[in-house]
Design a protein around this motif. Structure first.
Motif, PDB file in Angstrom:
ATOM      1  N   SER A  41     -45.056  -5.408 -31.354  1.00 31.65           N
ATOM      2  CA  SER A  41     -46.378  -4.695 -30.842  1.00 31.65           C
ATOM      3  C   SER A  41     -47.000  -5.532 -29.716  1.00 31.65           C
ATOM      4  CB  SER A  41     -47.081  -4.252 -31.766  1.00 31.65           C
ATOM      5  OG  SER A  41     -47.557  -5.539 -32.714  1.00 31.65           O
ATOM      6  N   LEU A  42     -47.641  -4.746 -28.888  1.00 26.90           N
ATOM      7  CA  LEU A  42     -48.452  -5.367 -27.677  1.00 26.90           C
ATOM      8  C   LEU A  42     -50.058  -5.126 -28.173  1.00 26.90           C
ATOM      9  CD1 LEU A  42     -46.816  -4.021 -24.665  1.00 26.90           C
ATOM     10  CD2 LEU A  42     -46.317  -6.371 -25.933  1.00 26.90           C
ATOM     11  N   ARG A  43     -50.732  -6.457 -28.617  1.00 23.04           N
ATOM     12  CA  ARG A  43     -51.936  -6.382 -29.071  1.00 23.04           C
ATOM     13  C   ARG A  43     -52.861  -7.020 -28.344  1.00 23.04           C
ATOM     14  NH1 ARG A  43     -52.094  -5.088 -34.940  1.00 23.04           N
ATOM     15  NH2 ARG A  43     -49.748  -5.052 -35.664  1.00 23.04           N
ATOM     16  N   ASP A  44     -54.109  -6.529 -28.523  1.00 19.24           N
ATOM     17  CA  ASP A  44     -55.306  -7.403 -27.638  1.00 19.24           C
ATOM     18  C   ASP A  44     -55.622  -8.455 -28.485  1.00 19.24           C
ATOM     19  OD1 ASP A  44     -57.101  -6.013 -29.577  1.00 19.24           O
ATOM     20  OD2 ASP A  44     -57.876  -4.741 -27.738  1.00 19.24           O
ATOM     21  N   THR A  46     -58.346  -8.445 -30.433  1.00 18.79           N
ATOM     22  CA  THR A  46     -59.016  -7.922 -31.651  1.00 18.79           C
ATOM     23  C   THR A  46     -57.670  -7.436 -32.663  1.00 18.79           C
ATOM     24  OG1 THR A  46     -59.228  -5.531 -30.927  1.00 18.79           O
ATOM     25  CG2 THR A  46     -60.996  -7.124 -30.282  1.00 18.79           C
ATOM     26  N   PHE A  48     -56.057  -4.834 -32.062  1.00 14.49           N
ATOM     27  CA  PHE A  48     -55.617  -3.378 -31.691  1.00 14.49           C
ATOM     28  C   PHE A  48     -54.383  -3.385 -30.883  1.00 14.49           C
ATOM     29  CE2 PHE A  48     -56.015   0.370 -29.053  1.00 14.49           C
ATOM     30  CZ  PHE A  48     -56.241   1.469 -30.212  1.00 14.49           C
ATOM     31  N   VAL A  49     -53.474  -2.305 -31.290  1.00 12.92           N
ATOM     32  CA  VAL A  49     -52.208  -2.265 -30.719  1.00 12.92           C
ATOM     33  C   VAL A  49     -52.148  -1.236 -29.584  1.00 12.92           C
ATOM     34  CG1 VAL A  49     -49.622  -1.352 -30.941  1.00 12.92           C
ATOM     35  CG2 VAL A  49     -50.884  -2.641 -32.855  1.00 12.92           C
ATOM     36  N   HIS A  50     -52.013  -1.591 -28.360  1.00  7.17           N
ATOM     37  CA  HIS A  50     -52.154  -0.913 -27.225  1.00  7.17           C
ATOM     38  C   HIS A  50     -50.339  -0.421 -26.825  1.00  7.17           C
ATOM     39  CE1 HIS A  50     -56.127  -1.753 -25.804  1.00  7.17           C
ATOM     40  NE2 HIS A  50     -56.016  -2.797 -26.501  1.00  7.17           N
ATOM     41  N   GLY A  51     -49.452  -0.917 -27.339  1.00  2.36           N
ATOM     42  CA  GLY A  51     -48.151  -0.443 -27.021  1.00  2.36           C
ATOM     43  C   GLY A  51     -47.039  -1.123 -27.755  1.00  2.36           C
TER      44      GLY A  51
END
Length: 76
Positions: A41-44, A46, A48-51
Motif C-alpha cells: 500500500s502507498l501511505r502518507d 499519517t 492514510f492509504v492513497h493507493g
C-alpha cells in the motif's frame, strides 16, 4: 485457485491480518502457476492509504519463489 492460498474464512482472516501488520503481500504462485508477485500500500506520513503498487513476474524471470522477508525489506 491454483496455489496454497487459504480455503477457509478464518485462515483468510489470519492471512489478511498478517498483511496489515507487515504492510505488504506476497503471492507465490497462489493465483497462477509460474507467476509470483508482491503488493504494497502507498501511505502518507499519517498512515492514510492513497493507493497500492503491485508487481508480478514469471517465476523463470524472478529466479525463485519469493522470500517474504527479503521482499518486505525491499518494498518498505
Amino acid at each position: 485457485v491454483y496455489g496454497p492460498g487459504p480455503t477457509e474464512l478464518a485462515a483468510l482472516q489470519r492471512q489478511l491480518a498478517g498483511v496489515r501488520r507487515s504492510g505488504y503481500s506476497v503471492n507465490g504462485e497462489e493465483s497462477e502457476r509460474g507467476i509470483v508477485g508482491v503488493a504494497v500500500s502507498l501511505r502518507d506520513n499519517t498512515g492514510f492509504v492513497h493507493g497500492a503498487l503491485a508487481s508480478a513476474a514469471e517465476l523463470d524471470v524472478a529466479g525463485s519463489a519469493p522470500d517474504p522477508l527479503t521482499i518486505g525489506r525491499r518494498v518498505r
